[in-house]
Motif scaffolding. Structure first.
Motif, PDB file in Angstrom:
ATOM      1  N   LYS A 364       0.824  -1.219   0.000  1.00 32.86           N
ATOM      2  CA  LYS A 364       0.000   0.000   0.000  1.00 32.86           C
ATOM      3  C   LYS A 364       0.857   1.266   0.000  1.00 32.86           C
ATOM      4  O   LYS A 364       1.984   1.284   0.508  1.00 32.86           O
ATOM      5  N   SER A 365       0.271   2.326  -0.561  1.00 32.06           N
ATOM      6  CA  SER A 365       0.978   3.617  -0.605  1.00 32.06           C
ATOM      7  C   SER A 365      -0.071   4.712  -0.755  1.00 32.06           C
ATOM      8  O   SER A 365      -1.250   4.428  -0.981  1.00 32.06           O
ATOM      9  N   HIS A 366       0.352   5.962  -0.641  1.00 31.99           N
ATOM     10  CA  HIS A 366      -0.567   7.070  -0.931  1.00 31.99           C
ATOM     11  C   HIS A 366       0.072   7.979  -1.975  1.00 31.99           C
ATOM     12  O   HIS A 366       1.291   7.923  -2.215  1.00 31.99           O
ATOM     13  N   GLY A 367      -0.767   8.839  -2.559  1.00 35.40           N
ATOM     14  CA  GLY A 367      -0.272   9.727  -3.603  1.00 35.40           C
ATOM     15  C   GLY A 367       0.296  11.021  -3.029  1.00 35.40           C
ATOM     16  O   GLY A 367      -0.063  11.439  -1.928  1.00 35.40           O
ATOM     17  N   VAL A 368       1.193  11.618  -3.807  1.00 36.30           N
ATOM     18  CA  VAL A 368       1.758  12.930  -3.447  1.00 36.30           C
ATOM     19  C   VAL A 368       1.359  13.897  -4.560  1.00 36.30           C
ATOM     20  O   VAL A 368       1.852  13.795  -5.684  1.00 36.30           O
TER      21      VAL A 368
END
Ligand SMILES: Cc1cc2nc3c(=O)[nH]c(=O)nc-3n(C[C@H](O)[C@H](O)[C@H](O)COP(=O)(O)OP(=O)(O)OC[C@H]3O[C@@H](n4cnc5c(N)ncnc54)[C@H](O)[C@@H]3O)c2cc1C
Length: 461
Positions: A364-368
């Motif tokens: 999992k990751s999030h956007g920048v």
């Protein structure tokens, strides 16, 4: 003389030493990737750095390893960051390559190899480099809200470098602060993550150390050694473990251990005190290693950081402030220019406090978003890296070197796109920026990758 505290200097005529399209200030991971992306995409680019080499915290302050490039399932940081990691590895010793060639997370830094790689990579991109030059002033056009140039101070004297666009990659948002961009620094009470004086020791033995760890199950063993030394009065209280031992060779190790508290990295006096206290602490730590840890009996310090390692100073207020909920909910944004999967890693501001750590699930990751690089009120500046626009919690994650490469690449790419058309930062076509990033190896998540593959990346809007 004005109220005894300031002196008004006479106006001064300065020479214009250079004129460029894109000026990158600060040669850490952010500035390196920004200069390379900008120049590779056709902009006349100059990188200005106060030291005589590139790398920022990883070489100036001997931060010993790159944080993970992966989300534990796949690489999240790709593009220029991954390219540079691979180049460093293939230029290290055979012994090093045998240990780390397949590794993407926590890869140890061989600082001298890395300095050479960075020199070559930036120059091969076509960007120019100016070392030993400090940027202490800028020239602002108040009407257009644009930076027209900066004043550098170096052995040649003071001069002006004119530019069409600026990327502030100083890690401290020095230029943004000079331009009057609003920023935050530390927590609600001004508390800041501590600094650490990192260092490299020779004459150690990885194999003997491994044998010692095997005797009673990995890190707890060294943890116990630290606690015993603290109880014996041979180490200060506070951090109870050695957080980073990065083995470059069997006989050579770099260390990230301990904290110096109350250091504001934007204040010369604080940096001075921290340098002195940091070297003193290193001396104590080396005695600890020699006396308590097998494999370190004859350890010898070969280098300490030229500057204390600084984790946190200013965070600009940009068009969007990335906040804790964005991280926790792993949000994706229309204008993502990078993804982050590194954990929240906030070191305590006082020796009796606890670290704040929070991991995202594997994969999992999030956007920048691009908007995090756009300082409020300026039309031709990007601020990327440690000082990008986020709250304090997100900064505790976003600040690490792989992320800085990714944000730097995006800022450099955006600058090249802007320079081609004369657009200001907020007029850059986001879809074009995202496509170009993906085409040049960056990863923005499955959605963008799929879209680019679908149209072959040829549709540049
Ligand atoms: C002790 C410590 C341990 C860390 N551990 C890790 C780790 O294990 N892995 C990891 O990936 N990250 C780690 N980090 C975080 C990471 O090293 C930094 O956050 C990252 O290097 C920030 O990159 P940057 O390019 O934004 O700034 P920096 O790396 O700070 O680079 C900024 C550059 O700009 C130059 N500069 C600044 N101001 C000026 C000016 N006015 N004029 C000219 N030049 C200027 C500086 O000399 C410097 O070279 C650690 C940090 C610290 C302090």
């Amino acid at each position: 003389m004005n109220n005894n505290r300031t002196i008004i200097l006479p106006a001064e005529e300065l020479p214009i030493s250079m004129e460029v399209d894109v000026l990158v200030v600060g040669g850490g991971p952010t500035g390196i990737a920004a200069a390379m992306a900008s120049s590779r995409n056709g902009a006349n680019t100059l990188l200005v750095e106060q030291r005589g080499f590139l790398g920022g915290m990883g070489t100036v302050s001997l931060v010993p390893a790159f944080c993970p490039y992966t989300d534990h399932e796949k690489p999240v940081i790709r593009g220029i960051g991954l390219e540079l990691l691979d180049r460093m590895k293939s230029n290290c010793s055979i012994e090093y390559q045998q240990l780390y060639n397949k590794q993407l997370d926590w890869v140890p830094i061989d600082a001298e190899v890395l300095k050479r790689i960075y020199d070559d990579a930036v120059l091969e991109s076509g960007a120019k480099v100016l070392y030993h030059s400090f940027v202490g002033q800028l020239i602002m056009n108040e009407e257009s809200s644009e930076i027209e140039g900066i004043v550098v101070l170096n052995k040649s004297g003071r001069s002006i470098i004119r530019c069409k666009y600026v990327i502030d990659a100083t890690g401290d948002a020095d230029l943004a602060a000079m331009a009057g961009v609003p920023f935050q620094k530390g927590g609600e009470n001004g508390e800041l993550q501590p600094g650490t004086m990192c260092y490299t020791m020779a004459n150690v033995s990885y194999s003997r150390f491994q044998q010692y760890l095997r005797q009673s199950g990995d890190t707890p063993q060294i943890h116990q050694a630290v606690q015993k030394a603290q109880a014996d009065g041979n180490l200060p209280d506070g951090r109870e473990s050695v957080s980073g031992l990065a083995w470059i060779a069997d006989y050579l190790v770099s260390v990230n251990f301990g904290h110096i508290f109350g250091v504001d990295g934007t204040q010369a006096e604080d940096l001075t005190r921290a340098a002195i206290e940091g070297r003193k602490l290193v001396e104590r730590q080396v005695q600890f290693f020699r006396n308590y840890v097998p494999g370190f009996e004859y350890a010898h310090v070969v280098a300490t950081g030229e500057q204390i390692g600084i984790r946190e100073t200013r965070r600009i207020v940009g068009d969007y402030v990335l906040v804790q909920e964005d991280f926790m909910e792993m949000r994706t944004f229309e204008d993502d220019i990078a993804r982050n999967s590194y954990f929240i890693d906030i070191h305590m501001a006082r020796s009796d406090a606890k670290m704040h750590i929070h991991h995202l699930p594997p994969g999992k990751s999030h956007g920048v978003p691009y908007r995090c690089l756009l300082p409020i009120g300026i039309n031709n500046m990007w601020v990327a890296g440690r000082a990008a626009s986020s709250d304090r919690v997100v900064q505790g994650s976003l600040r690490v070197m792989p992320n800085c490469f990714a944000m730097g690449q995006a800022a450099g790419m955006a600058a090249a796109i802007a320079a081609e058309t004369g657009a200001h930062t907020r007029q850059v076509d986001i879809r074009q920026l995202q496509r170009s990033l993906v085409m040049q190896g960056a990863w923005l998540g499955e959605t963008y990758e799929g879209e680019v593959k679908k149209d072959g990346g040829l549709n540049r809007n």
